[in-house]
Design an enzyme around this catalytic site. Structure first.
Site, PDB file in Angstrom:
ATOM      1  N   GLU A 188       0.802  -1.229   0.000  1.00  0.00           N
ATOM      2  CA  GLU A 188       0.000   0.000   0.000  1.00  0.00           C
ATOM      3  C   GLU A 188       0.837   1.283   0.000  1.00  0.00           C
ATOM      4  O   GLU A 188       0.577   2.183  -0.816  1.00  0.00           O
ATOM      5  CB  GLU A 188      -0.985  -0.041   1.172  1.00  0.00           C
ATOM      6  CG  GLU A 188      -2.116  -1.021   0.887  1.00  0.00           C
ATOM      7  CD  GLU A 188      -2.833  -1.529   2.131  1.00  0.00           C
ATOM      8  OE1 GLU A 188      -2.583  -0.981   3.224  1.00  0.00           O
ATOM      9  OE2 GLU A 188      -3.623  -2.472   2.004  1.00  0.00           O
ATOM     10  N   ASP A 210       1.615   5.448   6.498  1.00  0.00           N
ATOM     11  CA  ASP A 210       0.280   4.957   6.120  1.00  0.00           C
ATOM     12  C   ASP A 210      -0.427   4.384   7.342  1.00  0.00           C
ATOM     13  O   ASP A 210      -0.149   3.254   7.761  1.00  0.00           O
ATOM     14  CB  ASP A 210       0.450   3.890   5.016  1.00  0.00           C
ATOM     15  CG  ASP A 210      -0.882   3.297   4.551  1.00  0.00           C
ATOM     16  OD1 ASP A 210      -1.932   3.637   5.133  1.00  0.00           O
ATOM     17  OD2 ASP A 210      -0.859   2.492   3.613  1.00  0.00           O
TER      18      ASP A 210
END
Lengths: 656, 255
Positions: A188, A210
């Site tokens: 991600e 993140d």
């Protein structure tokens, strides 16, 4: 959109099939693709970009996904599930903590729950986490197909960078079950950097922070002429907005129990209503200095509690601070100081919290970027990678992602020590070759235990799989020279090959994933052929019921070899044997068994009868794990031939 | 994992001299990654990391490497070999891409690090670095014995003193006492050892020069080659010993 009209008209399929990018998130999921030179999110039927990662099974057995399923969370919590990503690739004993806070109802704690993948009860049926994720993926697939007016069968799916092998494999399985070929799993934070890199195209060192609904990742990348080279990554796959919600829910529940003398801890509906209220409050506190948690309790009593941002920040500080350790470790692994980082990018909904932004600023000593919507940036990056894999375009032709494996890979050696053979932060694909030999004369099998993690002892690392190398020609002890090649592919998934070098024979490998689905199980779950039709639905129920029965019988057979079996009384054993025969009989296709309910009932009866056996096994498994032994002795799986309890001896450490 | 197990290495061990391209039948050099004629990726071969980067095979592997050239070559080959580039290619090309890019990454990781590169070269030269090999580590852990590391003679006195201080610090910790003078002694020892690490590094570089000179001199004696090789083995063992000391001190200081 590209023009390929003739093909579309003639057979309804586009000549160049579009590969979509999917962000399969803990809280929300999205699908995106490259429209010309720009990645865009494909909205759902309701016009919204985000599909909440919520799945419910309606009374008629039909799945309901996304926004439509949200009301089920409150109305029929026993038929709905959210944040299933937290359960991907995990075993029953891993999730005990989660169960305290989440309304995950695991299937009855009978034998079937031991060893195999865990199953979640939704209404009358049970589902594995990959199946539930597959419902979400299939919804995204449909959204994309409606948007294109053409089938979509290929995808890139993002996963947390810190996902281990089992969690990655479970995600890939989910794709297959949903009828999607997963061309690549992309981390991600790396995907996010692709989305940012697309319009920036500036060389330098970038840190991606993140913090999502359930996972935290930190990645440090070097950008160089379109190459996105990850230097280091770290994280926590169980840290995110969910933890903040659970903290606030706990406080509200205690509050209500104390002040209003109502204990709602076991009331699923009330807990879900409170959950919604605290999430609203959390969001409000990102823009205002104070808000009120408001909820109407069952019975109509109102509960309201004011909370200031300062209070909120004090409460969540321990959770926010948990991101600092991995961030500092990633910097250390990269051999960089905060001053050497050129840019910091924020990803994930939880980075909207001002205290989180402040911490990032402290850690990296600079103002972080958040120009792109933190909820969408990962999906946009997945679309960029999907475009690269389908041949690229002008915008992506120079782009290449070089990612790393987040965790070290090792093999259990004598004494329960892990010999690390591929270190964390190695660029993938990465490989290592190891040599093994036998410990007993004439031994034809060798068991190998592969683990992932940073700790020294096998019991502290994540067990990935046990491999049985079979068909080794009988020789004197120590004579065979078995070469095992472990290769981590570009998805971060392990591949293994083995060869006996003296005889030149390719050793046969049998993989026992520690927590995962076998190929056969995935095949039986593939949804495409069972899409909708009533008959198919019943047939699927039947197949599933038979599978469950078979799993149950296999688990029982194995358990009879466990010392716990001897502890049972003669009556208990007799009862179990009777029910076993009954189930074995009824599940056969030759017998009447068009009625899946009968098979389910027989499975359930046997499962109930073996509950005590399972408990005994679980107790002994847990206590032996606590005493530092591995859960299952390798000897049990050695098959025939002479076997030593630890037949593994690394013969030689060699790099090719 | 169940779905990914059975990738088999193609039995494509390169023979001496040229091979034929699997696709267009043109002659291809034994260790070429691509066909000079059609540009297609070639089967995986068992070659060492120096050969992979075309940095010379035995016996002419140099230890001084231009790191920025290595990085450029790594990026160039990554662009051509990475599985992303082969997403739509045939199954066998995908397999070769996977194997070759893992070789590329493994080779780059080893060669760009001065210590790993030296160790790797010494292994290729037939030296087994016992003290540092993971085998030795396992053996020591399994038997519960201290790893048989010979204390470099010039460090004997220093190590003796250090061990006393470490022991004292641990005892103090157990008793809940705190003696700042020990901590500061240890801090100083740490700085001394770190300085030794730096010195070992520059010493290693002089041996690299000696090595490269020996292998590039036509007619130089095998004895000269072995002499430099053994100097490097001694230095790496000494260095790994000091590194362990730094680690012990750091642990004791709670860093």
């Amino acid at each position: 959109m590209s023009k390929s009209g003739i093909q579309i008209e003639s057979n309804g399929a586009s000549a160049v099939e579009r590969v979509v990018g999917i962000d399969l998130g803990t809280t929300n999921s999205l699908v995106a693709f490259m429209e010309g030179e720009t990645p865009v999110v494909i909205p759902g039927e309701d016009g919204l970009n985000l599909v909440p990662s919520v799945v419910a099974i309606a009374e008629n057995g039909e799945p309901v996904i996304g926004n439509a399923a949200r009301k089920n969370l409150i109305e029929t919590p026993e038929r709905a599930v959210y944040s299933v990503k937290r359960l991907m690739g995990r075993g029953v004993e891993d999730v005990q903590d989660e169960l305290r806070y989440f309304p995950f109802k695991l299937a009855e704690s009978g034998l079937a729950s031991l060893g195999g993948p865990l199953r979640i009860q939704l209404g009358d049926n049970t589902f594995t986490p990959p199946e539930i994720s597959a419902f979400i993926l299939r919804q995204l697939k449909r959204n994309a197909e409606r948007y294109f007016g053409a089938p979509v069968t290929k995808t890139v799916i993002t996963v947390p960078a810190y996902f281990n092998d089992a969690q990655r494999q479970a995600t890939k399985d989910a794709g297959r079950i949903a009828g999607l070929e997963v061309l690549r799993l992309v981390n991600e934070p790396t995907a996010a950097s692709l989305a940012y890199g697309l319009d920036k195209k500036r060389d330098g060192i970038v840190a991606v922070y993140d913090l999502g609904g359930g996972t935290f990742d930190i990645s440090i990348l070097k950008l160089h002429e379109g190459i996105f080279e990850v230097i280091a990554t770290n994280g926590d796959t169980h840290l995110g907005g969910d933890d903040i919600d659970n903290l606030l829910i706990g406080i509200a529940l205690d509050d209500i129990a104390g002040d209003m003398k109502v204990d709602l801890r076991r009331n699923g509906e009330a807990v879900q209503a409170i959950r919604k209220a605290v999430i609203d409050a959390k969001i409000a506190l990102s823009s205002s200095d104070s808000t009120t948690i408001q909820v109407t309790l069952p019975g109509g009593q109102p509960y309201a509690r004011e909370i200031t941002r300062a209070q909120f920040e004090t409460l969540i500080e321990p959770i926010v601070q948990r991101t600092a350790g991995p961030a500092k470790q990633a910097l250390a692994d990269a051999g960089l100081t905060p001053e050497q980082i050129n840019e910091v990018v924020l990803v994930g909904g939880s980075t909207r919290i001002p205290r989180v932004r402040a911490l990032v600023k402290e850690l990296f000593k600079r103002e972080p970027h958040s120009e792109l919507n933190p909820d969408e940036v990962v999906a946009l990056g997945a679309a960029v990678q999907a475009n690269i894999l389908s041949g690229g375009s002008k915008a992506t032709q120079d782009m290449l992602l070089l990612d790393v494996t987040p965790l070290s890979l090792g093999i259990e050696a004598l004494g329960g020590v892990v010999a690390k053979i591929i270190h964390r932060n190695s660029t993938i694909p990465a490989s290592a070759t190891e040599h093994f030999t036998t410990g007993v004369e004439g031994q034809t099998n060798v068991a190998i235990h592969v683990l992932q993690g940073e700790r020294e002892l096998a019991k502290d690392c994540r067990s990935l799989a046990r491999f049985d190398l079979k068909g080794i020609p009988p020789m004197a002890a120590g004579m065979p020279r078995i070469e095992v090649k472990l290769l981590i592919d570009a998805n971060g998934i392990l591949n293994v090959t083995a060869r006996e070098q003296r005889s030149g024979r390719e050793a046969e490998i049998e993989v026992k994933p520690t927590y995962g689905l076998t190929d056969e199980q995935v095949e039986s779950m593939i949804m495409d052929s069972f899409d909708h039709a009533e008959d198919d639905f019943r047939e699927r129920q039947l197949i599933e019921a038979r599978n469950e029965a078979e799993n149950m019988l296999a688990a029982l057979e194995k358990s009879k070899k466990n010392p716990a079996w001897a502890v049972l009384s003669a009556d208990e054993k007799k009862r179990i044997d009777e029910l076993e025969h009954k189930l074995a009989d009824i599940k056969c296709p030759q017998h009447n068994a068009t009625d899946y309910k009968a098979i389910q009932a027989a499975t359930e009866a046997l499962n109930k009868a073996t509950t005590r056996l399972a408990e005994l096994m679980m107790d002994s498994a847990v206590s032996s794990a606590l005493h530092g032994q591995t859960m299952e002795g390798a000897d049990e799986k050695m098959g025939q031939g002479p076997a030593a309890p630890h037949p593994i001896a690394p013969a030689e450490f060699s790099k090719r | 994992m169940a779905t990914e197990t059975n990738i088999r290495t193609g039995n494509s061990v390169a023979t001496e001299g040229a091979n034929l391209c699997w696709s267009c039948n043109a002659a291809v050099a034994a260790n070429a990654h691509f066909c000079p004629n059609c540009g297609k990726v070639q089967p995986t071969t068992q070659i060492d990391y120096f050969e992979f980067f075309n940095l010379g095979g035995a016996p002419t592997r140099k230890l001084n490497i231009d790191l920025s050239a290595l990085e450029r070559e790594f990026y160039r080959l990554s662009r051509k070999l990475h599985p992303d580039v082969f997403a739509r290619a045939s199954a066998k090309e995908q397999l070769w891409s996977l194997e070759k890019s893992s070789q590329l990454n493994d080779a780059y990781r080893t060669l760009k690090d001065p210590i790993a590169r030296t160790q790797y070269l010494l292994e290729l030269e037939g030296v087994k670095l016992e003290e540092q090999s993971s085998d030795a580590t396992h053996a020591a852990r399994t038997s519960g014995e201290q790893k048989k590391q010979v204390v470099p003679p010039e460090l004997l006195e220093e190590v003796f003193e250090l061990n006393m201080q470490l022991q004292e610090l641990r005892m103090n910790k157990e008793m809940g006492e705190d003696d700042p003078s020990i901590a500061s002694d240890l801090q100083q020892a740490k700085h001394r050892f770190e300085k030794m690490m730096t010195e070992a590094m520059s010493e290693l570089k002089t041996y690299w020069d000696e090595w490269d000179a020996v292998i590039c001199t036509p007619g130089s004696s095998e004895a000269g080659r072995i002499k430099v090789r053994d100097k490097m083995v001694g230095l790496l063992n000494r260095r790994s010993y000091i590194r362990n000391l730094v680690r012990d001190v750091n642990e004791a200081l709670g860093n």
